[in-house]
Design a protein around this motif. Structure first.
Motif, PDB file in Angstrom:
ATOM      1  N   GLU A 199       0.854  -1.193   0.000  1.00  0.00           N
ATOM      2  CA  GLU A 199       0.000   0.000   0.000  1.00  0.00           C
ATOM      3  C   GLU A 199       0.883   1.233   0.000  1.00  0.00           C
ATOM      4  OE1 GLU A 199      -2.503  -0.074   3.426  1.00  0.00           O
ATOM      5  OE2 GLU A 199      -4.104  -1.120   2.373  1.00  0.00           O
ATOM      6  N   TYR A 200       0.475   2.239  -0.750  1.00  0.00           N
ATOM      7  CA  TYR A 200       1.207   3.495  -0.796  1.00  0.00           C
ATOM      8  C   TYR A 200       0.843   4.363   0.397  1.00  0.00           C
ATOM      9  CZ  TYR A 200       2.439   2.327  -5.572  1.00  0.00           C
ATOM     10  OH  TYR A 200       2.935   1.708  -6.681  1.00  0.00           O
ATOM     11  N   ASP A 201       1.820   5.090   0.906  1.00  0.00           N
ATOM     12  CA  ASP A 201       1.568   6.051   1.973  1.00  0.00           C
ATOM     13  C   ASP A 201       0.867   7.273   1.384  1.00  0.00           C
ATOM     14  OD1 ASP A 201       2.783   4.441   3.849  1.00  0.00           O
ATOM     15  OD2 ASP A 201       4.751   5.346   3.549  1.00  0.00           O
ATOM     16  N   PRO A 202       0.023   7.947   2.170  1.00  0.00           N
ATOM     17  CA  PRO A 202      -0.678   9.123   1.633  1.00  0.00           C
ATOM     18  C   PRO A 202       0.299  10.236   1.269  1.00  0.00           C
ATOM     19  CG  PRO A 202      -1.439   8.595   3.857  1.00  0.00           C
ATOM     20  CD  PRO A 202      -0.374   7.624   3.524  1.00  0.00           C
ATOM     21  N   GLN A 233      -4.189  -1.083  -3.868  1.00  0.00           N
ATOM     22  CA  GLN A 233      -3.685  -2.095  -2.951  1.00  0.00           C
ATOM     23  C   GLN A 233      -3.232  -3.279  -3.797  1.00  0.00           C
ATOM     24  OE1 GLN A 233      -6.418  -4.347  -0.303  1.00  0.00           O
ATOM     25  NE2 GLN A 233      -5.424  -3.168   1.309  1.00  0.00           N
ATOM     26  N   GLN A 284      -3.915   6.197  -2.775  1.00  0.00           N
ATOM     27  CA  GLN A 284      -4.408   5.627  -1.527  1.00  0.00           C
ATOM     28  C   GLN A 284      -5.426   4.533  -1.781  1.00  0.00           C
ATOM     29  OE1 GLN A 284      -5.921   8.592   1.119  1.00  0.00           O
ATOM     30  NE2 GLN A 284      -4.068   9.798   1.077  1.00  0.00           N
ATOM     31  N   GLN A 285      -6.050   4.545  -2.948  1.00  0.00           N
ATOM     32  CA  GLN A 285      -7.056   3.551  -3.286  1.00  0.00           C
ATOM     33  C   GLN A 285      -6.449   2.262  -3.827  1.00  0.00           C
ATOM     34  OE1 GLN A 285      -9.475   5.559  -6.137  1.00  0.00           O
ATOM     35  NE2 GLN A 285      -9.948   7.250  -4.767  1.00  0.00           N
ATOM     36  N   LYS A 328      -5.938  14.335   4.113  1.00  0.00           N
ATOM     37  CA  LYS A 328      -7.349  14.402   3.733  1.00  0.00           C
ATOM     38  C   LYS A 328      -7.960  15.677   4.305  1.00  0.00           C
ATOM     39  CE  LYS A 328      -8.105   9.511   3.246  1.00  0.00           C
ATOM     40  NZ  LYS A 328      -8.963   8.384   3.563  1.00  0.00           N
ATOM     41  N   ASP A 388      -5.237  12.464  -3.850  1.00  0.00           N
ATOM     42  CA  ASP A 388      -4.260  11.400  -4.016  1.00  0.00           C
ATOM     43  C   ASP A 388      -4.981  10.093  -4.329  1.00  0.00           C
ATOM     44  OD1 ASP A 388      -1.926   9.950  -4.013  1.00  0.00           O
ATOM     45  OD2 ASP A 388      -1.880   9.725  -1.834  1.00  0.00           O
TER      46      ASP A 388
END
Length: 92
Positions: A26-29, A52, A49-50, A33, A46
Motif C-alpha cells: 500500500e502506498y503512503d498518503p 492495494q 491511496q485507493q 485528507k 491522491d
C-alpha cells in the motif's frame, strides 16, 4: 513515493486463516485528507491511496517495489499468542 509491505491480518470476526498468507503493498498518503465543503466527507486528490497490490510472498512484493523504484518499509507480522484455558476456568 513510499509504500509499506505487510502481511494480511486475520479477520477479528472469524477464526479462519484464509488469505492470511498474502502480502499487500500500500502506498503512503501523499497529502492529507480534508473535508469536502458540500458533504463534509473526508477526501483528497491522491488516488494512490485507493491502490492495494497483493503478492504471494514478501520477496515478490520487495522485487516489485525495487523494480519500480518505490521506497518501501516492511511491517513485521505480529506473533500470535494463544491463551490456552479450559472452559471450566470461566466459573472459578
Amino acid at each position: 513515493m513510499t509504500a509499506r509491505i505487510y502481511q494480511r491480518p486475520q479477520s477479528a470476526m472469524t477464526s479462519g486463516r484464509a488469505l492470511t498468507d498474502r502480502w499487500i503493498l500500500e502506498y503512503d498518503p501523499a497529502e492529507a485528507k480534508r473535508p469536502d465543503p458540500l458533504t463534509g466527507w473526508a477526501g483528497s486528490g491522491d488516488t494512490r491511496q485507493q491502490l492495494q497490490l497483493k503478492f504471494g510472498s514478501c520477496e515478490a512484493a520487495k522485487a516489485y517495489a525495487e523494480r519500480n523504484a518505490i521506497e518501501y518499509a516492511i511491517v513485521p507480522t505480529p506473533t500470535r499468542t494463544l491463551k490456552i484455558q479450559a472452559y471450566a476456568d470461566n466459573f472459578r
